[in-house]
Design a protein around this motif. Structure first.
Motif, PDB file in Angstrom:
ATOM      1  N   GLU A  68      19.957  -2.545 -21.158  1.00  0.00           N
ATOM      2  CA  GLU A  68      18.683  -1.904 -21.463  1.00  0.00           C
ATOM      3  C   GLU A  68      18.629  -0.506 -20.861  1.00  0.00           C
ATOM      4  N   GLU A  69      17.958   0.410 -21.548  1.00  0.00           N
ATOM      5  CA  GLU A  69      17.783   1.755 -21.010  1.00  0.00           C
ATOM      6  C   GLU A  69      16.785   1.773 -19.857  1.00  0.00           C
ATOM      7  N   THR A  70      15.797   0.872 -19.893  1.00  0.00           N
ATOM      8  CA  THR A  70      14.792   0.820 -18.838  1.00  0.00           C
ATOM      9  C   THR A  70      15.059  -0.358 -17.918  1.00  0.00           C
ATOM     10  N   GLN A  71      14.594  -0.235 -16.681  1.00  0.00           N
ATOM     11  CA  GLN A  71      14.866  -1.259 -15.666  1.00  0.00           C
ATOM     12  C   GLN A  71      13.577  -1.660 -14.944  1.00  0.00           C
ATOM     13  N   LEU A  72      13.580  -2.884 -14.395  1.00  0.00           N
ATOM     14  CA  LEU A  72      12.432  -3.356 -13.634  1.00  0.00           C
ATOM     15  C   LEU A  72      12.217  -2.461 -12.421  1.00  0.00           C
ATOM     16  N   ALA A  73      10.946  -2.097 -12.191  1.00  0.00           N
ATOM     17  CA  ALA A  73      10.653  -1.150 -11.106  1.00  0.00           C
ATOM     18  C   ALA A  73       9.355  -1.496 -10.399  1.00  0.00           C
ATOM     19  N   PHE A  74       9.025  -2.795 -10.336  1.00  0.00           N
ATOM     20  CA  PHE A  74       7.767  -3.205  -9.704  1.00  0.00           C
ATOM     21  C   PHE A  74       7.601  -2.602  -8.307  1.00  0.00           C
ATOM     22  N   GLN A  75       8.711  -2.522  -7.570  1.00  0.00           N
ATOM     23  CA  GLN A  75       8.638  -2.078  -6.181  1.00  0.00           C
ATOM     24  C   GLN A  75       8.165  -0.639  -6.051  1.00  0.00           C
ATOM     25  N   TYR A  76       8.207   0.125  -7.127  1.00  0.00           N
ATOM     26  CA  TYR A  76       7.828   1.535  -7.067  1.00  0.00           C
ATOM     27  C   TYR A  76       6.401   1.801  -7.533  1.00  0.00           C
ATOM     28  N   PHE A  77       5.782   0.836  -8.212  1.00  0.00           N
ATOM     29  CA  PHE A  77       4.386   1.061  -8.625  1.00  0.00           C
ATOM     30  C   PHE A  77       3.474  -0.105  -8.257  1.00  0.00           C
ATOM     31  N   THR A  78       3.910  -0.936  -7.319  1.00  0.00           N
ATOM     32  CA  THR A  78       3.098  -2.043  -6.827  1.00  0.00           C
ATOM     33  C   THR A  78       3.065  -1.978  -5.303  1.00  0.00           C
ATOM     34  N   ASN A  79       1.848  -2.114  -4.719  1.00  0.00           N
ATOM     35  CA  ASN A  79       1.693  -2.083  -3.258  1.00  0.00           C
ATOM     36  C   ASN A  79       2.291  -0.807  -2.657  1.00  0.00           C
ATOM     37  N   GLY A  80       1.935   0.319  -3.243  1.00  0.00           N
ATOM     38  CA  GLY A  80       2.462   1.604  -2.803  1.00  0.00           C
ATOM     39  C   GLY A  80       1.929   2.049  -1.449  1.00  0.00           C
ATOM     40  N   PRO A  81       2.388   3.194  -0.968  1.00  0.00           N
ATOM     41  CA  PRO A  81       2.119   3.598   0.426  1.00  0.00           C
ATOM     42  C   PRO A  81       0.644   3.818   0.756  1.00  0.00           C
ATOM     43  N   ARG A  82      -0.209   4.153  -0.235  1.00  0.00           N
ATOM     44  CA  ARG A  82      -1.619   4.432   0.073  1.00  0.00           C
ATOM     45  C   ARG A  82      -2.562   3.343  -0.472  1.00  0.00           C
ATOM     46  N   ILE A  83      -2.001   2.233  -0.894  1.00  0.00           N
ATOM     47  CA  ILE A  83      -2.837   1.244  -1.593  1.00  0.00           C
ATOM     48  C   ILE A  83      -3.984   0.744  -0.724  1.00  0.00           C
ATOM     49  N   HIS A  84      -3.749   0.478   0.540  1.00  0.00           N
ATOM     50  CA  HIS A  84      -4.818  -0.071   1.383  1.00  0.00           C
ATOM     51  C   HIS A  84      -5.864   0.986   1.739  1.00  0.00           C
ATOM     52  N   GLU A  85      -5.464   2.223   1.778  1.00  0.00           N
ATOM     53  CA  GLU A  85      -6.430   3.308   1.946  1.00  0.00           C
ATOM     54  C   GLU A  85      -7.387   3.336   0.753  1.00  0.00           C
ATOM     55  N   TYR A  86      -6.836   3.200  -0.443  1.00  0.00           N
ATOM     56  CA  TYR A  86      -7.668   3.233  -1.647  1.00  0.00           C
ATOM     57  C   TYR A  86      -8.595   2.016  -1.726  1.00  0.00           C
ATOM     58  N   ILE A  87      -8.067   0.842  -1.410  1.00  0.00           N
ATOM     59  CA  ILE A  87      -8.901  -0.366  -1.465  1.00  0.00           C
ATOM     60  C   ILE A  87     -10.018  -0.281  -0.429  1.00  0.00           C
ATOM     61  N   SER A  88      -9.734   0.311   0.726  1.00  0.00           N
ATOM     62  CA  SER A  88     -10.781   0.490   1.737  1.00  0.00           C
ATOM     63  C   SER A  88     -11.882   1.408   1.227  1.00  0.00           C
TER      64      SER A  88
END
Length: 586
Positions: free
Chosen positions: A233-253
């Motif tokens: 496939e030309e595309t690959q699984l990349a959940f780790q790059y758009f899930t639980n990112g570095p600022r996620i808890h700041e945004y949820i707060s």
């Protein structure tokens, strides 16, 4: 056995039974073939009679419906076929007048590509709203061919990037090209989200939100390529790059601070987060993030990560492990959990985890009701679950599948295999098991044409399942032995013993692989025993030693008519509950 943790003070959103309504498929009031808000209003007494406390409404906002309303073009307008703002105001008022609560779907990871924000963003590179979405220049390979900025695969297949000819850049989308991701790095964008999508509805009096894809707002901003795990496939699984990112808890707060002035609750959709330590950061009360989340360990069984239609086998031990995995989370923590097996994205639980064979279907649905009804946490039901609705049969034509995921998958197989009949048969078999469409067919109200969802002369937006003749509300309400009446009784029983079933401490008992057996204990020492046979054959079972003092009066509820309170054999798909009032050792 440990006692209930000291952290879990009673809350209405912990004890309430939540019922999800998929607007387009619940009840059509004007016979245009599409469910609507007035249709929901007409069935509120039915839901109150069932025992529902909180109604969760799927997205009803203005939308081109590329992904069934999860592509919003205006947060403050109503999708026209569903009704008007006046209808929604009436819905809120009518639900509250019946002593129930209402929550809405909050979809703020992305908008529709026809949302005015995106239209302004894509108009010019120097547009004031350009940075409200994620834009990147192309890459070029060694031959000079233009390529997307990364090799990431979207959740609906294909790349996460779509080329915009007018500004000569790509925009990012985790889902379809019609659902561009908002750029949460932009503070003005976040403030606009809070005002239009959150405060606007809270000020109208709703009681909370189910938050869509709550852990995907923050991405890895350097956008690295994903490892090649699928070389074909030309595309690959990349959940780790758009899930639980570095600022996620700041945004949820930040979101939490917007909600702080209202008596509401939040439940987040938390995909691709299997580790308990990561989940706890979202649901620990000390963290002040979310009140609870949906963990998808159970409903994802048999699906390959990143490709739900590449099916794998799973065992009853797998089911028991994943279903009970989060039951112990409340013990000695300040976190809360959810109990569910169905929603608008999943196949029907009777078909997936029990049996929809007509010989066992009713018994199997009741057994699942006993299991879910005695588990710790907030209980969520999905429309039709209370009458034991099942998946579409293998004979359901592929043309009737409407979900964008289903259509994309089948078309991809056609293109990849050149219409190979064996491959297409396998693709259809996968759709029959796990397509999202099974939850989205019209609700089965009675045995008239179109199942009472709309008038006989109307054409429903999705084909009604033929099972409506046997499985419908009209032939179950008030009928002793029906799935509906069993669920109604189970909900009443759960509320009667809320200290035990909602807040109680959970302990699994290991017996036969086909049996799910667990004990619950309340803070006052009251105990219950749930035993469920998950197969289509009778099974022997043994009372746990700590329940050796059971009396006939402790036999509380069964899916069968048996009056033998600790008979050693369970019928096919039988479930039982015992409640003991005094504490015993063991």
């Amino acid at each position: 056995m440990p006692h209930q943790g000291r952290y879990h003070e009673p809350k209405w959103w912990k004890e309430g039974v939540v019922y999800e309504i998929y607007v387009s498929s619940f009840k059509d009031s004007n016979n245009d073939g599409i469910g609507d808000i007035p249709g929901i209003i007409s069935k509120l007494d039915y839901l109150r009679d069932l025992g529902v406390d909180i109604i969760w409404i799927s997205p009803h906002y203005q939308s081109p419906q590329i992904d069934m309303g999860y592509d919003i073009s205006d947060y403050q307008q109503i999708h026209e076929p569903y009704g008007s703002m006046e209808d929604v105001d009436t819905l809120i008022e009518q639900i509250h007048s019946r002593g129930m609560k209402i929550i809405f779907d909050l979809v703020i990871n992305h908008t529709s590509d026809i949302h005015p924000w995106f239209q302004e963003s894509r108009a010019l590179i120097d547009s004031p709203k350009r940075d409200w979405y994620i834009w990147r220049p192309p890459r070029y390979d060694s031959t000079g061919k233009r390529c997307p900025p990364t090799n990431w695969r979207s959740n609906f297949g294909g790349p996460t990037w779509t080329w915009d000819e007018s500004t000569q850049q790509y925009y990012f989308h985790i889902y379809s090209p019609g659902q561009p991701d908002l750029n949460w790095e932009n503070r003005d964008c976040r403030r606009a989200i809070y005002d239009t999508a959150i405060r606007f509805w809270l000020d109208k009096g709703i009681d909370g939100f189910r938050i869509d894809t709550v852990n995907r707002y923050s991405k890895c901003s350097d956008f690295p390529d994903a490892a090649i795990t699928d070389p074909n496939e030309e595309t690959q699984l990349a959940f780790q790059y758009f899930t639980n990112g570095p600022r996620i808890h700041e945004y949820i707060s930040e979101v939490r601070s917007v909600l702080a002035n209202y008596d509401v609750f939040t439940v987040g959709e938390l995909p691709n987060t299997p580790d308990q330590a990561d989940v706890m950061r979202f649901i620990s009360a000390r963290e002040k993030q979310l009140d609870m989340v949906f963990n998808f360990d159970t409903v994802y069984l048999g699906q390959t990560p990143g490709d739900r239609f590449r099916l794998q086998t799973f065992t009853k031990d797998d089911f028991k492990r994943e279903l009970t995995k989060w039951q112990t989370v409340i013990q000695d923590t300040d976190a809360w959990t959810t109990v569910f097996l169905e929603n608008h994205d999943q196949g029907r639980s009777v078909s997936r985890f029990a049996s929809d064979d007509p010989a066992y279907r009713i018994q199997a649905a009741k057994m699942l009701a006993i299991v879910l009804g005695t588990m710790t946490g907030t209980l969520f039901l999905y429309q039709g679950q209370e009458i034991g609705m099942v998946n579409a049969p293998p004979s359901y034509p592929v043309e009737e599948y409407k979900c964008i995921r289903s259509v994309n998958h089948y078309n991809n197989i056609r293109q990849q295999t050149g219409d190979d009949p064996v491959a297409l048969s396998e693709a259809l078999e996968a759709l029959q098991k796990v397509a999202r469409d099974h939850a989205r067919v019209p609700m089965q109200w009675d045995d008239s044409a179109n199942a009472g969802f709309c008038a006989a002369q109307a054409k429903p937006w999705m084909r009604v399942l033929d099972s409506y003749r046997e499985i419908n509300v009209a032939n179950q309400v008030g009928r002793n032995g029906s799935v509906f009446e069993f669920w109604k009784n189970m909900i009443r029983f759960r509320k009667q013993y809320r200290d035990l079933f909602v807040y109680g401490v959970f302990r699994a008992i290991d017996q036969h692989k086909d049996l799910l057996v667990f004990i619950k204990e309340a803070a006052d020492g009251k105990r219950s025993l749930t035993v469920a046979n998950m197969c289509d054959q009778p099974r022997q079972w043994t009372l746990p030693s700590s329940f050796s003092d059971l009396k006939p009066a402790d036999f509380a509820l069964s899916t069968c008519d048996t009056q033998e309170f600790h008979h050693s054999q369970l019928a096919a798909f039988e479930g039982r509950i015992y409640v003991a009032g005094t504490r015993a050792d063991g």
